[in-house]
Design a protein around this motif. Structure first.
Motif, short mmCIF file in Angstrom:
data_model
loop_
_atom_site.label_atom_id
_atom_site.label_comp_id
_atom_site.label_asym_id
_atom_site.label_seq_id
_atom_site.Cartn_x
_atom_site.Cartn_y
_atom_site.Cartn_z
N THR A 1 0.86 -1.18 0.00
CA THR A 1 0.00 0.00 0.00
C THR A 1 0.89 1.23 0.00
OG1 THR A 1 -0.08 -0.07 2.41
CG2 THR A 1 -1.90 -1.12 1.23
N ARG A 2 0.51 2.21 -0.76
CA ARG A 2 1.28 3.46 -0.88
C ARG A 2 0.84 4.44 0.19
NH1 ARG A 2 5.95 3.49 -3.30
NH2 ARG A 2 5.96 2.62 -5.37
N ARG A 3 1.79 5.08 0.82
CA ARG A 3 1.48 6.09 1.84
C ARG A 3 1.33 7.44 1.15
NH1 ARG A 3 5.40 9.32 5.10
NH2 ARG A 3 4.12 10.36 6.62
N GLU A 4 0.34 8.21 1.58
CA GLU A 4 0.14 9.55 1.02
C GLU A 4 0.99 10.55 1.80
OE1 GLU A 4 -1.91 8.36 -2.03
OE2 GLU A 4 -1.68 10.51 -1.70
N TYR A 5 1.74 11.36 1.09
CA TYR A 5 2.60 12.36 1.72
C TYR A 5 1.98 13.75 1.61
CZ TYR A 5 6.32 8.84 1.61
OH TYR A 5 7.07 7.72 1.80
N THR A 6 2.29 14.61 2.60
CA THR A 6 1.84 16.01 2.51
C THR A 6 2.75 16.73 1.50
OG1 THR A 6 3.36 16.76 4.23
CG2 THR A 6 1.18 15.99 4.95
N ASP A 7 2.35 17.92 1.10
CA ASP A 7 3.16 18.67 0.13
C ASP A 7 4.57 18.91 0.64
OD1 ASP A 7 0.44 20.78 -1.13
OD2 ASP A 7 1.04 18.73 -1.62
N GLU A 8 4.69 19.28 1.93
CA GLU A 8 6.01 19.55 2.50
C GLU A 8 6.86 18.27 2.51
OE1 GLU A 8 7.51 22.24 6.12
OE2 GLU A 8 6.41 20.46 6.76
N GLU A 9 6.25 17.15 2.90
CA GLU A 9 6.98 15.87 2.92
C GLU A 9 7.42 15.49 1.50
OE1 GLU A 9 3.98 13.48 4.85
OE2 GLU A 9 5.21 13.28 6.64
N LYS A 10 6.54 15.75 0.52
CA LYS A 10 6.89 15.43 -0.87
C LYS A 10 8.10 16.23 -1.33
CE LYS A 10 2.30 14.04 -2.51
NZ LYS A 10 1.14 14.43 -3.29
N LYS A 11 8.11 17.53 -0.96
CA LYS A 11 9.25 18.38 -1.36
C LYS A 11 10.55 17.88 -0.74
CE LYS A 11 6.54 22.57 -2.10
NZ LYS A 11 6.11 23.84 -1.51
N ILE A 12 10.50 17.59 0.57
CA ILE A 12 11.69 17.07 1.26
C ILE A 12 12.12 15.75 0.64
CG2 ILE A 12 12.55 16.17 3.46
CD1 ILE A 12 10.66 18.18 4.84
N ARG A 13 11.14 14.88 0.40
CA ARG A 13 11.45 13.56 -0.15
C ARG A 13 12.08 13.69 -1.54
NH1 ARG A 13 8.59 8.92 -2.49
NH2 ARG A 13 9.29 7.08 -1.38
N GLU A 14 11.50 14.55 -2.37
CA GLU A 14 12.04 14.74 -3.72
C GLU A 14 13.46 15.29 -3.67
OE1 GLU A 14 9.27 17.12 -5.97
OE2 GLU A 14 7.68 15.65 -5.68
N ALA A 15 13.71 16.23 -2.77
CA ALA A 15 15.05 16.81 -2.65
C ALA A 15 16.06 15.74 -2.25
CB ALA A 15 15.05 17.94 -1.63
N ILE A 16 15.67 14.91 -1.28
CA ILE A 16 16.58 13.86 -0.82
C ILE A 16 16.77 12.79 -1.89
CG2 ILE A 16 16.85 11.99 0.86
CD1 ILE A 16 15.39 13.89 2.85
N LEU A 17 15.67 12.38 -2.52
CA LEU A 17 15.78 11.35 -3.55
C LEU A 17 16.61 11.82 -4.74
CD1 LEU A 17 12.19 9.78 -3.52
CD2 LEU A 17 14.30 8.78 -2.68
N SER A 18 16.45 13.10 -5.11
CA SER A 18 17.23 13.60 -6.25
C SER A 18 18.71 13.62 -5.89
CB SER A 18 16.76 14.99 -6.67
OG SER A 18 17.06 15.94 -5.67
#
Length: 201
Positions: free
Chosen positions: A103-120
């Motif tokens: 199951t996929r967890r839904e992230y908030t906008d702020e979490e998505k930004k942090i996650r994208e920055a770290i993943l990139s």
């Protein structure tokens, strides 16, 4: 890992208190590093980066002590007994290859930004890893790539990065507070000098 955490966390908390630092911020960051799938050398490098912010000497001694305690608190993994029955081995092999649903967890906008920055930051694969990934895709175009390990690894890195950012913010705030206190002392000192000068007149 529950027993490791229950024994290790209090010990680490006391250790950080003895080093006169915030065990809440640094403790979670250190635990995140130790729980990662990085090699021992990578963990030591990461711990050195943190401890160099806290202490000035005996850093390697503290690192060795932390890793040694972590290792002693971790539950020992049981070595599976070799299975000789061909039918049992075949059943285990088929089970391990069965497609898993997640199951996929839904992230908030702020979490998505942090996650994208770290993943990139960590998404650049080495040439060797890229070749292996391409070989896997070419060999089985109908199979869906299992990204569980990568997701767990990325989430651990994300937690460590967040803890590092929190520690940095706290460090900067502490520095600002010290500067303000220093400035207030200077102002009081100047005020006293001025008052003494006025009394002499």
């Amino acid at each position: 890992m529950a027993t490791a955490t229950s024994d290790f966390e209090p010990w680490l908390s006391e250790k950080l208190k003895s080093l006169k630092t915030d065990e809440g911020v640094f403790g979670s960051y250190i635990s995140g590093i130790l729980e990662s799938e990085d090699s021992v050398d990578e963990k030591k490098d990461a711990l050195e980066g943190i401890l160099s912010e806290i202490v000035e000497k005996d850093i390697s001694t503290h690192i060795d002590e932390i890793i040694e305690k972590w290792e002693s608190c971790r539950p020992k993994e049981e070595i599976p007994k070799p299975v000789t029955d061909v039918d049992v081995r075949l059943a285990q092999l088929l089970e391990s290859q069965a497609p898993s649903t997640t199951t996929r967890r839904e992230y908030t906008d702020e979490e998505k930004k942090i996650r994208e920055a770290i993943l990139s930051q960590y998404s650049q694969l080495s040439d060797n890893e890229e070749d292996v990934a391409n070989d896997d895709e070419a060999a089985s175009p109908d199979l869906v790539k299992n990204t569980n390990a990568a997701d767990v690894h990325a989430a651990a890195r994300e937690r460590r990065e967040q803890a590092r950012l929190d520690a940095q913010k706290k460090k900067e705030k502490d520095k600002e507070d010290r500067e303000k206190q220093k400035q207030l002392k200077e102002e009081k000192k100047e005020k006293r000098k001025t008052q003494k000068g006025e009394r002499k007149r």
